[in-house]
Motif scaffolding. Structure first.
Motif, PDB file in Angstrom:
ATOM      1  N   GLN A   1      45.054  54.057  33.456  1.00 43.09           N
ATOM      2  CA  GLN A   1      43.923  53.141  33.561  1.00 43.09           C
ATOM      3  C   GLN A   1      43.933  52.123  32.421  1.00 43.09           C
ATOM      4  OE1 GLN A   1      39.908  54.827  33.188  1.00 43.09           O
ATOM      5  NE2 GLN A   1      39.229  53.468  34.830  1.00 43.09           N
ATOM      6  N   PHE A   2      44.277  52.561  31.223  1.00 46.87           N
ATOM      7  CA  PHE A   2      44.357  51.652  30.071  1.00 46.87           C
ATOM      8  C   PHE A   2      45.396  50.564  30.301  1.00 46.87           C
ATOM      9  CE2 PHE A   2      46.720  50.591  26.185  1.00 46.87           C
ATOM     10  CZ  PHE A   2      45.722  49.958  25.451  1.00 46.87           C
ATOM     11  N   VAL A   3      46.575  50.947  30.782  1.00 49.83           N
ATOM     12  CA  VAL A   3      47.646  49.989  31.037  1.00 49.83           C
ATOM     13  C   VAL A   3      47.203  48.944  32.061  1.00 49.83           C
ATOM     14  CG1 VAL A   3      49.950  49.684  32.040  1.00 49.83           C
ATOM     15  CG2 VAL A   3      49.526  51.538  30.416  1.00 49.83           C
ATOM     16  N   CYS A   4      46.551  49.399  33.115  1.00 48.97           N
ATOM     17  CA  CYS A   4      46.128  48.480  34.178  1.00 48.97           C
ATOM     18  C   CYS A   4      45.028  47.531  33.715  1.00 48.97           C
ATOM     19  CB  CYS A   4      45.687  49.270  35.409  1.00 48.97           C
ATOM     20  SG  CYS A   4      47.066  50.142  36.207  1.00 48.97           S
ATOM     21  N   LYS A   5      44.126  48.007  32.895  1.00 51.55           N
ATOM     22  CA  LYS A   5      43.108  47.117  32.328  1.00 51.55           C
ATOM     23  C   LYS A   5      43.746  46.082  31.413  1.00 51.55           C
ATOM     24  CE  LYS A   5      39.038  50.146  32.485  1.00 51.55           C
ATOM     25  NZ  LYS A   5      37.997  50.857  31.670  1.00 51.55           N
ATOM     26  N   MET A   6      44.714  46.521  30.623  1.00 50.82           N
ATOM     27  CA  MET A   6      45.401  45.610  29.714  1.00 50.82           C
ATOM     28  C   MET A   6      46.187  44.547  30.481  1.00 50.82           C
ATOM     29  SD  MET A   6      44.657  46.096  26.597  1.00 50.82           S
ATOM     30  CE  MET A   6      45.950  45.037  25.932  1.00 50.82           C
ATOM     31  N   ALA A   7      46.714  44.914  31.653  1.00 48.47           N
ATOM     32  CA  ALA A   7      47.483  43.956  32.450  1.00 48.47           C
ATOM     33  C   ALA A   7      46.635  42.729  32.785  1.00 48.47           C
ATOM     34  CB  ALA A   7      47.983  44.617  33.725  1.00 48.47           C
ATOM     35  N   PHE A   8      45.380  42.941  33.153  1.00 47.87           N
ATOM     36  CA  PHE A   8      44.514  41.819  33.498  1.00 47.87           C
ATOM     37  C   PHE A   8      44.141  40.997  32.265  1.00 47.87           C
ATOM     38  CE2 PHE A   8      43.990  44.524  37.221  1.00 47.87           C
ATOM     39  CZ  PHE A   8      44.153  43.587  38.229  1.00 47.87           C
ATOM     40  N   ARG A   9      44.014  41.638  31.127  1.00 48.49           N
ATOM     41  CA  ARG A   9      43.743  40.896  29.896  1.00 48.49           C
ATOM     42  C   ARG A   9      44.943  40.053  29.491  1.00 48.49           C
ATOM     43  NH1 ARG A   9      40.442  45.254  26.059  1.00 48.49           N
ATOM     44  NH2 ARG A   9      38.708  45.607  27.526  1.00 48.49           N
ATOM     45  N   ILE A  10      46.131  40.614  29.637  1.00 46.61           N
ATOM     46  CA  ILE A  10      47.347  39.876  29.308  1.00 46.61           C
ATOM     47  C   ILE A  10      47.517  38.670  30.228  1.00 46.61           C
ATOM     48  CG2 ILE A  10      49.875  40.014  29.311  1.00 46.61           C
ATOM     49  CD1 ILE A  10      49.517  42.979  28.412  1.00 46.61           C
ATOM     50  N   LEU A  11      47.238  38.863  31.515  1.00 45.18           N
ATOM     51  CA  LEU A  11      47.339  37.766  32.483  1.00 45.18           C
ATOM     52  C   LEU A  11      46.177  36.787  32.377  1.00 45.18           C
ATOM     53  CD1 LEU A  11      48.398  39.791  35.669  1.00 45.18           C
ATOM     54  CD2 LEU A  11      49.845  38.249  34.331  1.00 45.18           C
ATOM     55  N   ARG A  12      45.134  37.187  31.659  1.00 46.46           N
ATOM     56  CA  ARG A  12      43.895  36.411  31.574  1.00 46.46           C
ATOM     57  C   ARG A  12      43.299  36.190  32.966  1.00 46.46           C
ATOM     58  NH1 ARG A  12      44.769  31.959  26.686  1.00 46.46           N
ATOM     59  NH2 ARG A  12      45.247  33.504  25.064  1.00 46.46           N
ATOM     60  N   LEU A  13      43.395  37.251  33.740  1.00 40.19           N
ATOM     61  CA  LEU A  13      42.865  37.255  35.099  1.00 40.19           C
ATOM     62  C   LEU A  13      41.614  38.131  35.129  1.00 40.19           C
ATOM     63  CD1 LEU A  13      43.061  36.701  38.148  1.00 40.19           C
ATOM     64  CD2 LEU A  13      44.714  38.580  38.313  1.00 40.19           C
ATOM     65  N   PRO A  14      40.427  37.523  35.259  1.00 43.30           N
ATOM     66  CA  PRO A  14      39.188  38.311  35.243  1.00 43.30           C
ATOM     67  C   PRO A  14      39.142  39.349  36.360  1.00 43.30           C
ATOM     68  CG  PRO A  14      38.720  35.975  34.977  1.00 43.30           C
ATOM     69  CD  PRO A  14      40.165  36.076  35.370  1.00 43.30           C
ATOM     70  N   LEU A  15      38.758  40.558  36.002  1.00 37.48           N
ATOM     71  CA  LEU A  15      38.603  41.648  36.969  1.00 37.48           C
ATOM     72  C   LEU A  15      37.126  42.024  37.023  1.00 37.48           C
ATOM     73  CD1 LEU A  15      39.847  43.898  38.791  1.00 37.48           C
ATOM     74  CD2 LEU A  15      39.956  45.316  36.726  1.00 37.48           C
ATOM     75  N   ILE A  16      36.539  41.908  38.208  1.00 37.58           N
ATOM     76  CA  ILE A  16      35.124  42.204  38.403  1.00 37.58           C
ATOM     77  C   ILE A  16      35.001  43.424  39.313  1.00 37.58           C
ATOM     78  CG2 ILE A  16      32.915  41.330  39.268  1.00 37.58           C
ATOM     79  CD1 ILE A  16      34.108  38.475  38.800  1.00 37.58           C
ATOM     80  N   VAL A  17      34.283  44.426  38.855  1.00 35.85           N
ATOM     81  CA  VAL A  17      34.106  45.653  39.634  1.00 35.85           C
ATOM     82  C   VAL A  17      32.655  45.756  40.089  1.00 35.85           C
ATOM     83  CG1 VAL A  17      34.293  48.169  39.639  1.00 35.85           C
ATOM     84  CG2 VAL A  17      35.934  46.798  38.328  1.00 35.85           C
ATOM     85  N   ARG A  18      32.450  45.939  41.379  1.00 40.16           N
ATOM     86  CA  ARG A  18      31.104  46.057  41.937  1.00 40.16           C
ATOM     87  C   ARG A  18      30.979  47.392  42.676  1.00 40.16           C
ATOM     88  NH1 ARG A  18      29.090  41.043  41.175  1.00 40.16           N
ATOM     89  NH2 ARG A  18      30.504  39.246  41.333  1.00 40.16           N
TER      90      ARG A  18
END
Length: 264
Positions: A55-72
C-alpha cells in the motif's frame, strides 16, 4: 489513441520519475521479501504486515507521478471481494493504494518479466484457464477468502479506454457459490474514474487494444500536468442476496457503470 511525442523536458521527467518509482518499488520489494521470511512461518497464508508495504509503494507512485488520487466511500469490513472496471495498468496502483487486498489475475501474468515477480511477491491469486486446473484454483480461491483476504478482480476480463464499462463476465463470481461461501461472503463494487489532463484526449489514461505498455508508461511519466483518478467504493452486498452469479455480476456492473457515468 496515438502516444504523443516526448519532448526534452518530458524525457527529464521520465528519467527522474522512472528512477524514483523503480527505486521505491524494488527497494520495498526487498524489504517485503525479507519480512515475508518471518511472516510466512508465523502466520502461513495470513499476511498481517506485508500488505502495508504494498500500500505504501502504491501511494508513493501517485505522489511521484503527481497524479492526484481521490478515494470516496468506505472499504467494506466484511469478508469477500472487490470488483472494479479495468481501464489501465494504473488500476492496480489505485486499488492497492486505497485499500489492502490481493489481486486475482490470469496465470499468464505470473510469467511476465518483472511484473510477474512483483505479483507473486504481493500475494496475487493466479487463475488458469485450463479446465483441468479448475478444482485446484477453486481450492486456492476458497482458502484465501476463508482466511479473510479481500480479493480484487476485474470482471470485464480486459482493460478499456477509461471512458466506458464493458459487460461483466460472471465466471469468477461462481467461486462464491461453493461450500457455503455465499452465506458469509460480500461483494463490493468499485468504480475507477480517470480524468485526463487538461487539453488531452479523455482516454489519456486508458490502456487497451494493442497498446504497448512501455509507450503508455512513457507518456504518463512524461506528462507535466496530470489529471486525476477517483476510486469510488460503492455499498457492499451479501452474496446470498442474489439467486445466482449472473444476477450478482449484473448488479455490480450496474453500480460501477453508474459511478463512471456520473464522473465523466
Amino acid at each position: 489513441m496515438e502516444v504523443p511525442e516526448v519532448g526534452a523536458m518530458g524525457w527529464v521527467r521520465v528519467l527522474w520519475r522512472g528512477a524514483l518509482l523503480g527505486g521505491v518499488t524494488y527497494g520495498c520489494l526487498v524489504l517485503l521479501l525479507a519480512l515475508r521470511l518471518v511472516e510466512r512461518p508465523l502466520f502461513g497464508v495470513q499476511r498481517p504486515w506485508t500488505p502495508y508495504i504494498t500500500q505504501f509503494v502504491c501511494k508513493m507512485a501517485f505522489r511521484i507521478l503527481r497524479l492526484p488520487l481521490i478515494v470516496r466511500g468506505r472499504v467494506m469490513r466484511q469478508r469477500g471481494a472487490v470488483v472494479a472496471n479495468h481501464a489501465s495498468w494504473l488500476d492496480i496502483f489505485a486499488l492497492n493504494a486505497a485499500q489492502r487486498g490481493y489481486f486475482v489475475a490470469k496465470s499468464e501474468v505470473e510469467r511476465w518479466a518483472a511484473i510477474g515477480w512483483l505479483a507473486r511477491a504481493t500475494g496475487t491469486v493466479f487463475i488458469a484457464r485450463k479446465g483441468s486446473e479448475a478444482k485446484r484454483q477453486q481450492a486456492v480461491f476458497e482458502d484465501r477468502l476463508r482466511a479473510g483476504h479481500h480479493l480484487m478482480f476485474f470482471p470485464e476480463g480486459t482493460s478499456t479506454d477509461a471512458v466506458r464499462v464493458l459487460p461483466f463476465k460472471s465466471t469468477l463470481f461462481a467461486a462464491f457459490w461453493s461450500h457455503g461461501l455465499e452465506e458469509v461472503m460480500w461483494i463490493q463494487p468499485v468504480t475507477l474514474a480517470y480524468r485526463a489532463p487538461e487539453g488531452c484526449d479523455p482516454r489519456f489514461y486508458g490502456w487497451w487494444g494493442d497498446m504497448e505498455f512501455a509507450g503508455h508508461l512513457l507518456m504518463v511519466l512524461a506528462q507535466r500536468r496530470q489529471g486525476r483518478v477517483e476510486v469510488v467504493f460503492h455499498d457492499p452486498v451479501p452474496v446470498d442476496a442474489f439467486p445466482d452469479r449472473k444476477a450478482l455480476a449484473a448488479h455490480c456492473e450496474a453500480a460501477v457503470r453508474k459511478g463512471l457515468e456520473g464522473r465523466l
